[in-house]
Write a protein that holds these residues in place. Structure first.
Motif, short mmCIF file in Angstrom:
data_model
loop_
_atom_site.label_atom_id
_atom_site.label_comp_id
_atom_site.label_asym_id
_atom_site.label_seq_id
_atom_site.Cartn_x
_atom_site.Cartn_y
_atom_site.Cartn_z
N PRO A 1 169.38 48.48 43.81
CA PRO A 1 170.74 48.32 43.29
C PRO A 1 171.39 49.63 42.85
CG PRO A 1 169.12 47.56 41.69
CD PRO A 1 168.38 47.83 42.96
N ASN A 2 170.60 50.70 42.76
CA ASN A 2 171.13 51.98 42.31
C ASN A 2 171.38 52.95 43.46
OD1 ASN A 2 171.19 51.70 39.32
ND2 ASN A 2 169.03 51.24 39.64
N LEU A 3 171.39 52.45 44.69
CA LEU A 3 171.77 53.30 45.82
C LEU A 3 173.25 53.67 45.71
CD1 LEU A 3 170.07 51.57 48.89
CD2 LEU A 3 169.35 53.67 47.75
N PRO A 4 173.62 54.85 46.17
CA PRO A 4 175.05 55.24 46.12
C PRO A 4 175.90 54.22 46.87
CG PRO A 4 173.66 57.12 46.68
CD PRO A 4 172.77 55.92 46.71
N GLY A 5 176.97 53.79 46.22
CA GLY A 5 177.90 52.86 46.86
C GLY A 5 177.47 51.41 46.84
N ASP A 6 176.32 51.10 46.26
CA ASP A 6 175.86 49.71 46.22
C ASP A 6 176.80 48.90 45.33
OD1 ASP A 6 173.10 47.98 46.72
OD2 ASP A 6 174.15 47.41 44.88
N ALA A 7 177.18 47.70 45.79
CA ALA A 7 178.16 46.89 45.08
C ALA A 7 177.53 45.83 44.18
CB ALA A 7 179.09 46.20 46.10
N PHE A 8 176.22 45.78 44.12
CA PHE A 8 175.59 44.74 43.30
C PHE A 8 175.95 44.98 41.83
CE2 PHE A 8 171.90 42.73 41.17
CZ PHE A 8 172.00 41.46 41.74
N PRO A 9 176.41 43.95 41.12
CA PRO A 9 176.94 44.19 39.76
C PRO A 9 175.89 44.48 38.71
CG PRO A 9 177.02 41.84 40.31
CD PRO A 9 176.61 42.56 41.56
N SER A 10 174.64 44.10 38.93
CA SER A 10 173.60 44.32 37.91
C SER A 10 172.72 45.49 38.32
CB SER A 10 172.75 43.06 37.72
OG SER A 10 171.69 43.31 36.81
N LYS A 11 173.02 46.67 37.81
CA LYS A 11 172.23 47.86 38.12
C LYS A 11 170.93 47.89 37.32
CE LYS A 11 175.47 49.18 40.82
NZ LYS A 11 175.29 48.95 42.29
N ALA A 12 170.75 46.93 36.42
CA ALA A 12 169.60 46.95 35.52
C ALA A 12 168.42 46.14 36.02
CB ALA A 12 170.02 46.43 34.14
N LEU A 13 168.48 45.62 37.24
CA LEU A 13 167.34 44.87 37.77
C LEU A 13 166.06 45.69 37.68
CD1 LEU A 13 168.42 43.14 41.13
CD2 LEU A 13 167.82 42.01 38.98
N ALA A 14 164.98 45.06 37.25
CA ALA A 14 163.66 45.69 37.31
C ALA A 14 163.15 45.60 38.74
CB ALA A 14 162.72 45.00 36.34
N GLY A 15 162.04 46.26 39.00
CA GLY A 15 161.44 46.17 40.33
C GLY A 15 161.12 44.75 40.73
N VAL A 16 160.62 43.96 39.77
CA VAL A 16 160.28 42.57 40.05
C VAL A 16 161.53 41.76 40.35
CG1 VAL A 16 160.32 41.80 37.62
CG2 VAL A 16 158.82 40.64 39.26
N GLY A 17 162.66 42.12 39.73
CA GLY A 17 163.91 41.45 40.03
C GLY A 17 164.41 41.75 41.43
N VAL A 18 164.21 42.99 41.88
CA VAL A 18 164.65 43.38 43.22
C VAL A 18 163.89 42.59 44.28
CG1 VAL A 18 164.85 45.27 44.87
CG2 VAL A 18 165.33 45.68 42.45
N ILE A 19 162.57 42.50 44.17
CA ILE A 19 161.82 41.76 45.20
C ILE A 19 162.13 40.27 45.14
CG2 ILE A 19 159.75 41.62 43.74
CD1 ILE A 19 159.94 41.72 47.60
N PHE A 20 162.41 39.75 43.94
CA PHE A 20 162.81 38.34 43.85
C PHE A 20 164.11 38.12 44.62
CE2 PHE A 20 165.12 34.89 41.64
CZ PHE A 20 164.21 33.84 41.86
N TYR A 21 165.05 39.02 44.49
CA TYR A 21 166.30 38.91 45.23
C TYR A 21 166.07 39.02 46.74
CZ TYR A 21 170.15 38.41 41.94
OH TYR A 21 171.06 37.90 41.05
N VAL A 22 165.18 39.89 47.16
CA VAL A 22 164.88 40.00 48.59
C VAL A 22 164.32 38.68 49.12
CG1 VAL A 22 163.36 41.12 50.27
CG2 VAL A 22 164.56 42.50 48.56
N LEU A 23 163.48 38.04 48.34
CA LEU A 23 162.93 36.74 48.75
C LEU A 23 164.02 35.68 48.82
CD1 LEU A 23 159.63 36.75 46.66
CD2 LEU A 23 159.83 37.05 49.13
#
Length: 574
Positions: free
Chosen positions: A179-201
Motif C-alpha cells: 500500500p506504500n508504493l508510489p501512486g498507490d490509491a489504497f486509502p489505508s497505508k497502515a496495513l501490516a504485512g498480515v493485512g496485505v496478504i489477507f487482502y491479496v487472498l
C-alpha cells in the motif's frame, strides 16, 4: 543522561455528535470523538466498511499469478519473516491458499543468525532444495533486491507482499503488492504485512469466484483467518486506522468466542489470559512477545508451526516452548538494557546527544530492538542499538526506535544519501527501522547520524507528553465504566487507550514484587478507597500524601473480585 519526565496535557474537547446507541455511555462517546471517531460507525467499524482490494496497486497481477499456480498445481513457497507480523502473515498465506485450493504449499522463514533479514541470496540457495516454482514473500521483500534477483535467476516466479516503505528502486519481482508504493490509491497505508496478504487472498477469491472456480458457488470463508490478522496487526504497532480497527475487532471477536486457531488458543492459555475478555493490550503485551521471542533468540519456524497446527496438544507443547523462550528473552533484554543504561551513565551524555547510538560486542542482535525501545522510552529521544550480526562478526545489525515527529526511516535514507556506502542496507517505518553496518564504520555513522539529528530535531520535540482524556468523576470510577473502556476498543497505535488524570489522596502504600508500588487512594469527591498500582514505581522513598496521577481505569478480577483498579502511568506531587 537523566530520564525524560513527561508532562500531562489534556486533549481538547471535541463535540460527540448524535446517532449513538443508548448502550454507549457519554464517557466513551467523548473518548471516541477525541480520537476523530464522531459517529458509532467510525468508532466501531465493521468488516462491511473495509476498503476494497482493487485499489491496491499490483493486486490483480498478484491474484493472477496465484490463480495460475493453483490451477497448474505448482509449488508455492510462502516466505515469512522472523517477527510476529511475519509469522502470522505466513500462517495466513499458507492457510488461505490451501482454503482456496492450492495443494502444494510450503513455507519457509529466514533464521536471523544464519540468513539475515528477508529473502536474501543465502535463503534462496537454501530454498532450492524445496524446488519452488513461486515464492510468495509476506511482510518483507520490498528491500530484498538481491534475493529476488537470485530467485528469478533460478527460474522461479516471485510475488512480493509487503508494507514497509520502498526505496527509490523496486525489486525485480513478477508482482508487488504494497500500500506504500508510489501512486498507490489504497486509502489505508497502515496495513501490516498480515493485512496485505489477507487482502491479496480476498482478491484471489474474487477472481476465482468470477471465473466459476467454486463448485456450487460455495466459497471459502476467509474471515476465519482474522484471528491471525488481528494478532499480527496489533503486535506490529501499526496505526489502528478505521480499516485496521475493523480487521482487529473482527479477529478479537473470534478469539473471545474461542474460535481462534489452536496455536493462538494455546498461547492465550499459557499467558494466563481469559479469552472472553481478551483485548488488544493482551495481544501486544502477552501473545505477541511470545511469538516474537522465537524469532529473536531461536527460530521463528517454531512460532509458525504453532500457528499452523490444528492439533490442540501439539499447539500446547509449542506454546509452552515459546513461553520458555520468552522468559529467556526477558532475562537477556534486562541484562542488555542494564548494560545500555550503565554505558549512558559512564559516558555522561549531555543534551548534545540528541539521538544516542549504543553498541556492545556481547549483545544479541535479536534483542537490540527491545533495548532501543526501552532506552527511547527512558530518554524520549531517537535511539539506535547495535549488536554483531553473529558473535565476533565485523558486521553490525542495528535497530532504531523513534519519537513522534522524527521519521527514522527517512533519517536513515538522508544519511545514506549524504554518505554513500556508509550503510549497507536499511528499511522500516516512521517509528522503527533496521540497518546493517560494518563495525569499522560505526564511528563515522554515529558522527553522520548525530549531525543529521542536530539539523532535524527540534528540542521542543524532546519533551515527553502524556495526552489525558481529562478527569473522571467519582461516579465514573466504577466497574461499569471500567468494562466499557476495556471493551470499547480495540485501542492501540493511532487510537490510544483512554488515559485520565487527576489528584488523589494517598491513604496507604506498600512495595510489591520489589519494584512495584501498590497504593490505596481516595478521590477528592469520592467516599470509597480505590486500589492502584504503579509497575516499576518504587523509587526508594515514601510517596507524597497527595499525588497528581495519569492513570487507566481497568477491571480488577483478582481472586474473583469484581472491582476496579487504577493502573498508574505517571505520578508527581500534587
Amino acid at each position: 543522561m537523566t530520564p525524560a519526565m513527561p508532562r500531562i496535557r489534556r486533549r481538547d474537547p471535541v463535540p460527540c455528535g448524535g446517532g449513538w446507541p443508548d448502550t454507549v455511555p457519554p464517557l466513551l462517546r467523548r473518548i471516541y470523538a477525541a480520537r476523530g471517531a464522531s459517529a458509532w460507525e467510525l468508532a466501531q467499524p465493521r468488516l462491511a466498511a473495509l476498503a476494497p482490494p482493487d485499489t491496491l496497486t499490483g493486486i490483480d497481477a498478484a491474484a493472477a499469478l496465484l490463480e495460475a499456480a493453483i490451477l497448474e498445481d505448482r509449488h508455492i513457497v510462502v516466505v515469512g519473516d522472523f517477527d510476529c507480523d511475519g509469522a502470522t502473515a505466513c500462517a495466513v498465506g499458507v492457510r488461505g491458499l490451501r482454503m482456496l485450493g492450492a495443494r502444494r504449499v510450503s513455507h519457509a522463514v529466514p533464521n536471523r543468525m544464519v540468513h539475515g533479514y528477508g529473502l536474501s541470496p543465502a535463503l534462496v540457495e537454501e530454498l532450492a532444495a524445496l524446488r519452488p516454482e513461486l515464492l510468495l514473500t509476506v511482510d518483507h521483500g520490498i528491500a530484498c533486491h538481491a534475493g529476488v534477483a537470485a530467485a528469478r535467476a533460478r527460474g522461479w516466479q516471485v510475488l512480493v507482499t509487503d508494507h514497509h516503505l520502498p526505496g527509490q528502486q523496486l525489486p525485480p519481482a513478477d508482482a508487488i503488492v504494497n500500500p506504500n508504493l508510489p501512486g498507490d490509491a489504497f486509502p489505508s497505508k497502515a496495513l501490516a504485512g498480515v493485512g496485505v496478504i489477507f487482502y491479496v487472498l480476498l482478491a484471489l477469491r474474487r477472481r476465482m469466484r468470477e471465473a466459476g472456480r467454486f463448485p456450487g458457488g460455495v466459497q471459502p470463508d476467509l474471515t476465519t483467518l482474522l484471528d491471525l490478522v488481528a494478532v499480527g496487526t496489533v503486535a506490529d504497532l501499526v496505526p489502528l486506522d478505521t480499516n485496521n480497527r475493523a480487521l482487529v475487532a473482527a479477529g478479537l471477536r473470534q478469539l473471545r468466542a474461542g474460535r481462534g486457531c489452536a496455536g493462538l488458543r494455546a498461547l492465550i492459555e499459557v499467558c494466563g489470559r481469559q479469552p472472553a475478555c481478551l483485548t488488544a493490550a493482551d495481544i501486544g503485551f502477552a501473545i505477541g512477545p511470545r511469538l516474537n521471542a522465537a524469532g529473536r533468540l531461536e527460530d521463528m519456524a517454531l512460532g509458525i508451526e504453532c500457528l499452523l497446527t490444528d492439533d490442540p496438544e501439539r499447539a500446547r507443547e509449542l506454546a509452552a516452548i515459546l513461553d520458555g523462550i520468552n522468559a529467556e528473552r526477558r532475562a537477556v533484554q534486562q541484562a542488555m538494557t542494564d548494560d545500555a543504561e550503565a554505558a549512558l551513565a559512564r559516558a555522561r551524555l549531555d543534551a548534545a546527544a540528541l539521538a544516542p547510538c549504543l553498541f556492545d560486542p556481547d549483545w544479541h542482535p535479536g534483542v537490540v530492538g527491545l533495548v532501543a525501545s526501552k532506552i527511547k522510552e527512558r530518554l524520549y529521544r531517537p535511539v539506535i542499538a547495535f549488536a554483531p550480526a553473529e558473535p565476533g562478526a565485523a558486521v553490525l545489525r542495528g535497530s532504531a526506535r523513534s519519537i513522534p515527529g522524527f521519521h527514522i526511516r527517512d533519517a536513515l535514507a538522508a544519511v545514506d544519501t549524504a554518505h554513500p556506502g556508509l550503510v549497507q542496507r536499511f528499511g522500516g517505518h516512521a517509528m522503527a527501522a533496521g540497518l546493517t553496518l560494518e563495525l569499522e564504520k560505526l564511528p563515522a555513522f554515529e558522527q553522520a547520524w548525530q549531525a543529521h539529528a542536530a539539523r532535524v530535531l527540534d528540542r521542543a520535540m524532546l519533551q515527553a507528553e502524556l495526552l489525558s482524556d481529562g478527569e473522571l468523576l467519582p461516579q465514573e470510577l466504577d466497574r461499569f465504566h471500567a468494562e466499557a473502556l476495556r471493551d470499547g476498543g480495540p485501542w492501540g497505535q493511532g487510537f490510544p487507550e483512554p488515559l485520565f488524570d487527576g489528584q488523589f489522596e494517598v491513604l496507604d502504600w506498600r512495595v510489591v514484587g520489589e519494584r512495584h508500588l501498590r497504593l490505596r487512594l481516595r478521590h477528592p469527591g469520592g467516599r470509597e478507597p480505590l486500589s492502584a498500582i504503579r509497575f516499576g514505581g518504587w523509587q526508594g522513598r515514601e510517596p507524597p500524601r497527595r499525588l497528581h496521577l495519569a492513570y487507566r481505569l481497568v477491571p480488577d478480577d483478582y481472586r474473583g473480585a469484581r472491582a476496579v483498579q487504577l493502573t498508574i502511568e505517571h505520578f508527581e506531587p500534587a
